[in-house]
Design an enzyme around this catalytic site. Structure first.
Site, PDB file in Angstrom:
ATOM      1  CG  HIS A  57       0.789   1.682  -8.746  1.00 29.37           C
ATOM      2  ND1 HIS A  57       0.626   0.372  -9.198  1.00 29.37           N
ATOM      3  CD2 HIS A  57       0.350   1.560  -7.448  1.00 29.37           C
ATOM      4  CE1 HIS A  57      -0.140  -0.460  -8.223  1.00 29.37           C
ATOM      5  NE2 HIS A  57      -0.178   0.321  -7.073  1.00 29.37           N
ATOM      6  CG  LEU A  60      -1.000  10.552  -3.281  1.00 33.14           C
ATOM      7  CD1 LEU A  60      -1.539  11.828  -4.073  1.00 33.14           C
ATOM      8  CD2 LEU A  60       0.536  10.968  -2.853  1.00 33.14           C
ATOM      9  CG  ASN A  91      -6.281   1.673  -2.322  1.00 31.58           C
ATOM     10  OD1 ASN A  91      -5.742   2.926  -3.101  1.00 31.58           O
ATOM     11  ND2 ASN A  91      -5.694   0.848  -1.930  1.00 31.58           N
ATOM     12  CG  ASP A 151      -3.118  -1.169  -6.942  1.00 33.23           C
ATOM     13  OD1 ASP A 151      -2.926  -2.346  -7.534  1.00 33.23           O
ATOM     14  OD2 ASP A 151      -2.645  -0.769  -6.093  1.00 33.23           O
ATOM     15  CG  HIS A 231       1.681  -4.354  -8.435  1.00 34.39           C
ATOM     16  ND1 HIS A 231       0.988  -5.345  -8.869  1.00 34.39           N
ATOM     17  CD2 HIS A 231       0.802  -3.829  -7.479  1.00 34.39           C
ATOM     18  CE1 HIS A 231      -0.298  -5.569  -8.486  1.00 34.39           C
ATOM     19  NE2 HIS A 231      -0.171  -4.294  -7.552  1.00 34.39           N
ATOM     20  CG  ASN A 277      -0.955  -7.493  -2.935  1.00 34.97           C
ATOM     21  OD1 ASN A 277      -0.659  -8.075  -4.198  1.00 34.97           O
ATOM     22  ND2 ASN A 277      -2.106  -7.716  -2.537  1.00 34.97           N
ATOM     23  CG  ASP A 304       2.158  -0.705  -5.063  1.00 30.49           C
ATOM     24  OD1 ASP A 304       1.365  -0.065  -4.641  1.00 30.49           O
ATOM     25  OD2 ASP A 304       2.244  -1.965  -5.002  1.00 30.49           O
ATOM     26  CG  HIS A 308       0.642   0.459   5.373  1.00 25.78           C
ATOM     27  ND1 HIS A 308      -0.887   0.441   5.318  1.00 25.78           N
ATOM     28  CD2 HIS A 308       1.128  -0.250   4.476  1.00 25.78           C
ATOM     29  CE1 HIS A 308      -1.069  -0.271   4.177  1.00 25.78           C
ATOM     30  NE2 HIS A 308      -0.097  -0.549   3.606  1.00 25.78           N
ATOM     31  N   GLY A 323       2.535  -3.540   1.942  1.00 28.17           N
ATOM     32  CA  GLY A 323       2.934  -2.284   1.439  1.00 28.17           C
ATOM     33  C   GLY A 323       4.131  -1.779   1.934  1.00 28.17           C
TER      34      GLY A 323
END
Length: 445
Positions: A57, A60, A91, A151, A231, A277, A304, A308, A323
């Site tokens: 998970h 990238l 995503n 996800d 998660h 999350n 996960d 950012h 995140g």
């Protein structure tokens, strides 16, 4: 490709041995091995050798969000954390919902060379939750996708979820569900409870996760397909998965390192590095998650890793992105929460961070017990060291780690991917050297 002799490494079962890496594989194993002429020699006394870590998970971000991370920078972060394979979530922009996009992501990973990159395909077109994506085309593409997930969003439509499970069953794929009822979590900011009321932040109830897991394990049972829960974060979710496994349902589950160590109390600081999350939960949930990992209810640890840019976190809590980055810190956090507490041995770490995630993702060559002839994907860890986690430890593009300033145990000393080093003496190897080694391996293979 350079031959490497590793002297005196401690394997997960506690035995000490030498390992000779040649031609991309573990060529010899045993005490007192002699280094061939020109071989690199590493003194591994006191170091634990683990099979290369596998993260099921990872975000990238490329294509589309390269300001946060790229395949190159993300796999550098992976190597720094001891990972030799990562599964890249869908995503992106464009979303990884076609054969063309997943093949692009895999090609970028192959060219970078720091880790094997396996794309995860979106379950629905554009992650919109309205119609199924090109699941079959992605499965039959050069990327050979076997894991599918929206996800970041829940596949909330029960009929779509059923159809996705039916589809992936035909080629032994798995749907990885982000268990979050969107209506119950609308505008939610942290775990629902007394603390959320005290801080004036809208609560995120545990039942929003648990109800989706309950529905989906029953759908998986009805269809006879594989389901994976992303998660998992609450004690109630552990109970639901435990019940499903006792019933014989083919469900697996992951827990993140941060949910094994951190609690909602950190949110008193309003520091958006702790906004994630699903949200950080209570002490009781952390204890239940650790117990679930020990007894096998929870199968794996997955990071996960969610990078950012600074402006997405350096702002008011309500407006901050969800995140945390986690690749570089995962092994240290697992050591702190599971090994140093006496709950785990190193063989257990190898199971939840390498063997089982590779098996769930149907990934070959990254789950071994140092057999002769096995692909040389491995990490050497110094478990006796400890240090203050700092930005210097972060090899990716983003710095939104919840552990900055914390003292964490363990440090990755060396990482090998397919026989060539990606980390040596705690330093990530230059990108040009890694790319050249990866190309040489492809040319020979």
């Amino acid at each position: 490709m350079t031959t490497t002799l590793i002297n005196g490494a401690t394997l997960p079962d506690g035995t000490t041995t030498d390992l000779l890496i040649a031609d991309g594989v573990i060529a010899e194993r045993g005490a007192g091995l002699t280094a061939p002429a020109g071989a690199r020699v590493l003194d591994a006394a006191g170091l634990v050798a683990l099979p290369g870590l596998v993260d099921l998970h990872t975000h990238l971000r490329e294509p589309g969000f390269e300001q946060s991370e790229t395949v190159l920078s993300g796999t550098r972060a992976a190597a720094a954390g001891g990972f030799t394979a990562v599964f890249a979530m869908a995503n992106t922009m464009p979303v990884s919902d076609t054969a063309g996009v997943v093949e692009q992501v895999q090609a970028l990973g192959d060219a970078a060379g720091y880790a094997t990159v396996r794309p995860i395909g979106a379950v629905t077109v554009g992650l919109a939750g309205e119609r199924l994506s090109e699941i079959g085309a992605m499965a039959n593409s050069r990327a050979g996708v076997r894991v599918f997930s929206d996800d970041g969003k829940c596949v909330h439509d029960s009929l779509l979820m059923r159809r996705a499970l039916e589809y992936v069953k035909t080629f032994d794929g798995v749907v990885a569900q982000h268990a979050q009822d969107p209506r119950l979590t609308e505008n939610a900011q942290m775990n629902e409870g007394a603390l959320s009321s005290e801080l004036g932040l809208k609560g995120w109830p545990a039942v929003a996760e648990e109800s989706i897991i309950a529905r989906d394990v029953l759908l998986a049972e009805h269809v006879g397909a594989r389901l994976h829960i992303c998660h998992l974060s609450t004690a109630g979710s552990v109970d639901v998965v435990r019940w499903a496994k006792a019933r014989g349902i083919e469900v697996t589950a992951e827990v993140t390192p941060h949910h094994l160590l951190l609690t909602e109390e950190l949110i008193r600081s309003y520091d958006a590095r702790y906004k994630v999350n699903p949200p950080l939960r209570r002490d009781d949930d952390v204890r239940a998650l650790r117990e679930g990992l020990v007894d096998g209810t929870i199968d794996i640890v997955a990071t996960d890793h969610a990078p950012h840019p600074e402006e997405s976190k350096d702002c008011e809590w309500d407006h901050a992105s969800f995140g945390m980055v986690g690749l570089e810190s995962a092994l240290s956090v697992v050591q702190a929460s599971m090994v140093d507490t006496g709950l785990f041995g190193w063989a257990d770490v190898a199971r939840v961070l390498s063997h089982t995630p590779a098996a769930i993702g149907r990934l070959e060559g990254h789950s071994h017990s140092f057999e002769i002839g096995a692909s040389a994907n491995l990490v050497l860890l110094d478990p006796a060291s400890s240090s203050t986690f700092s930005i210097d430890r972060l090899a990716g593009k983003s710095h939104n780690s919840p552990y900055l300033g914390m003292t964490l145990p363990g440090s990755v000393r060396h990482t090998f991917h397919r026989g060539y080093p990606t980390v040596l003496d705690g330093v990530v190897v230059e990108a040009s050297e890694v790319a050249a080694a990866a190309l040489a391996g492809v040319s020979r293979g």
